[in-house]
Design a protein around this motif. Structure first.
Motif, short mmCIF file in Angstrom:
data_model
loop_
_atom_site.label_atom_id
_atom_site.label_comp_id
_atom_site.label_asym_id
_atom_site.label_seq_id
_atom_site.Cartn_x
_atom_site.Cartn_y
_atom_site.Cartn_z
N ASP A 34 7.65 21.50 -26.87
CA ASP A 34 8.56 20.36 -26.82
C ASP A 34 9.19 20.06 -28.16
N ALA A 35 8.47 20.30 -29.25
CA ALA A 35 9.03 20.04 -30.58
C ALA A 35 10.21 20.96 -30.87
N SER A 36 10.18 22.16 -30.34
CA SER A 36 11.27 23.11 -30.55
C SER A 36 12.49 22.78 -29.70
N ASN A 37 12.30 21.98 -28.67
CA ASN A 37 13.42 21.65 -27.79
C ASN A 37 14.52 20.87 -28.51
N VAL A 38 14.17 20.11 -29.54
CA VAL A 38 15.18 19.39 -30.31
C VAL A 38 16.11 20.38 -31.01
N VAL A 39 15.52 21.43 -31.57
CA VAL A 39 16.32 22.46 -32.24
C VAL A 39 17.12 23.24 -31.21
N ARG A 40 16.53 23.54 -30.06
CA ARG A 40 17.25 24.24 -29.00
C ARG A 40 18.44 23.43 -28.52
N LEU A 41 18.28 22.11 -28.42
CA LEU A 41 19.38 21.26 -27.99
C LEU A 41 20.52 21.30 -29.01
N GLN A 42 20.18 21.28 -30.30
CA GLN A 42 21.22 21.37 -31.33
C GLN A 42 21.89 22.75 -31.30
N ARG B 290 27.53 17.92 -34.59
CA ARG B 290 26.53 17.00 -35.13
C ARG B 290 27.17 15.83 -35.85
#
Length: 140
Positions: free
Chosen positions: A107-115, A61
């Motif tokens: 879709d909102a959780s996908n940002v956390v999944r990507l991290q 990050r």
């Protein structure tokens, strides 16, 4: 001292990881429970991932290298013993499990999944012989 807490972080992730039924569907089937489960793992991951990245000095990050440049005693990659301790603690397994079992989230959780994926990838790159080999065996 840092690696003593990693075992506890693994247990925390295991507790909030959504449990999938063997027969398909969620563990309870209620929409309100599914939302609280999603919120639990997202909030936990958002708190744990930056802390893990900072403590282990991975650079997925941010660039934390300057934190350890002063004395020159800390390398920018994981040592084999640190990677082995991370694998033995179960935290790396839990991070991978959290990533794989949350594929059907919003879709909102996908940002956390990507991290989460970036963190697992950075850990695997820094210790390819130990963590990389383990990550490769995880099914899609």
């Amino acid at each position: 001292a840092i690696f003593n807490s990693i075992d506890t972080l693994g247990h925390i992730i295991e507790c909030v990881r959504p449990k999938k039924s063997v027969f398909g569907g969620g563990s309870t089937g209620k929409a309100s429970d599914d939302n609280s489960t999603t919120e639990s793992w997202v909030r936990t991951a958002v708190c744990i991932i930056p802390m893990l990245e900072y403590l282990i000095n991975i650079q997925a990050r941010f660039d934390f290298q300057t934190v350890f440049e002063g004395g020159g005693s800390r390398r920018t990659t994981l040592s084999d013993s640190d990677a082995k301790a991370l694998l033995d603690s179960g935290l790396f397994r839990e991070l991978l499990s959290l990533y794989t079992c949350t594929q059907d989230e919003s879709d909102a959780s996908n940002v956390v999944r990507l991290q989460l994926l970036r963190t697992c990838f950075a850990l695997s790159v820094q210790a390819p012989e130990i963590l990389g080999r383990y990550a490769i065996r995880v099914p899609d």
